[in-house]
Design an enzyme around this catalytic site. Structure first.
Site, PDB file in Angstrom:
ATOM      1  CE1 TYR A 165      -1.131 142.145 134.153  1.00 44.87           C
ATOM      2  CE2 TYR A 165      -2.302 141.401 136.119  1.00 44.87           C
ATOM      3  CZ  TYR A 165      -1.390 142.250 135.517  1.00 44.87           C
ATOM      4  OH  TYR A 165      -0.728 143.188 136.263  1.00 44.87           O
ATOM      5  CE  LYS A 169       2.211 141.492 135.581  1.00 41.63           C
ATOM      6  NZ  LYS A 169       3.440 142.279 135.302  1.00 41.63           N
TER       7      LYS A 169
END
Length: 242
Positions: A165, A169
């Site tokens: 994750y 990002k």
């Protein structure tokens, strides 16, 4: 003649995406509720309409090229242009430590959080260019993608140690900067939004903010005037470090 401004929000059937559509609708925009689940998407759009918002469900699986192309064709046919794109759809998988990371999880997260945002943006750009210089693109990122944050041992989430994750990002932040550079001459503004730790399905509703608070950064960037910034990373309070 005044033209009703239109915003497409991906992953808008719940959580921050739905609330972003709600706030943009309350600001007077027609909102397109992008969702891959027809029943949930239609229900979300209907709930917004009950509040007097011009909301329309649009079938959109951001990881399916045919679905993305069909969504662009639908907007072209029904509206002819697009003023705002909020790339909100995202997933969180792979909370394992880096050495225990499964590559299939990393690939899946990147497919949704990065590659899909590129695919949707490219599909919608011809429609956004028709609204330039007032068109806006918002990439919904996260403070977990900030390299500056992870380099600070005093940061409140410094203990978060995983790859999928945060790396997705961080990549999305770079995607934001590159689109902003390309589109700067057109007046189209492209920025990344950090919603903050918001209580949603993504984190099992453990977040400390409401969805109303979590949507503010995206809405603010979607509604920027001509003097607003481009190529930046912002939370609801203003610029944040990359």
């Amino acid at each position: 003649m005044n033209v009703q401004r239109t915003a497409l929000v991906t992953g808008a059937n719940k959580g921050i995406g739905l609330e972003t559509a709600h706030q943009l609708g309350r600001a007077g925009m027609t909102v397109l509720v992008g969702a891959r689940d027809e029943e949930r998407g239609a229900r979300a759009a209907a709930a917004l309409r009950r509040e007097g918002i011009d909301a329309r469900f649009i079938a959109l699986d951001v990881t399916d090229a045919a679905s993305v192309a069909e969504a662009a064709c639908t907007i072209e046919r029904d509206l002819g242009r697009l003023d705002v794109l909020v790339n909100n759809a995202g997933i969180l998988l792979g909370r394992s430590t880096p050495s225990a990371t499964r590559l299939d999880e990393v690939r899946h997260v990147f497919e949704v959080n990065v590659f899909a945002a590129i695919a949707v943006t490219n599909a919608m750009l011809p429609l956004l260019r028709r609204a330039s210089p007032a068109a806006r693109i918002v990439m919904v990122s996260s403070g977990l993608g900030g390299l500056t944050n992870h380099g600070d041992p005093a940061w409140e989430y410094a203990s978060f140690n995983a790859i999928a994750y945060p790396a997705s990002k961080a990549a999305l932040n770079m995607v934001t900067v590159q689109y902003a550079k390309e589109l700067a001459p057109t007046g189209i503004k492209v920025n990344a939004a950090d919603p903050g730790y918001t209580a949603t399905d993504l984190n099992g509703h453990r977040g400390t903010q409401t969805v109303e608070e979590g949507a503010r950064a995206s809405v603010r960037l979607a509604l920027l005037d001509d003097a607003g910034p481009t190529g930046g990373f912002f939370d609801a309070r203003g610029p944040v470090p990359w």
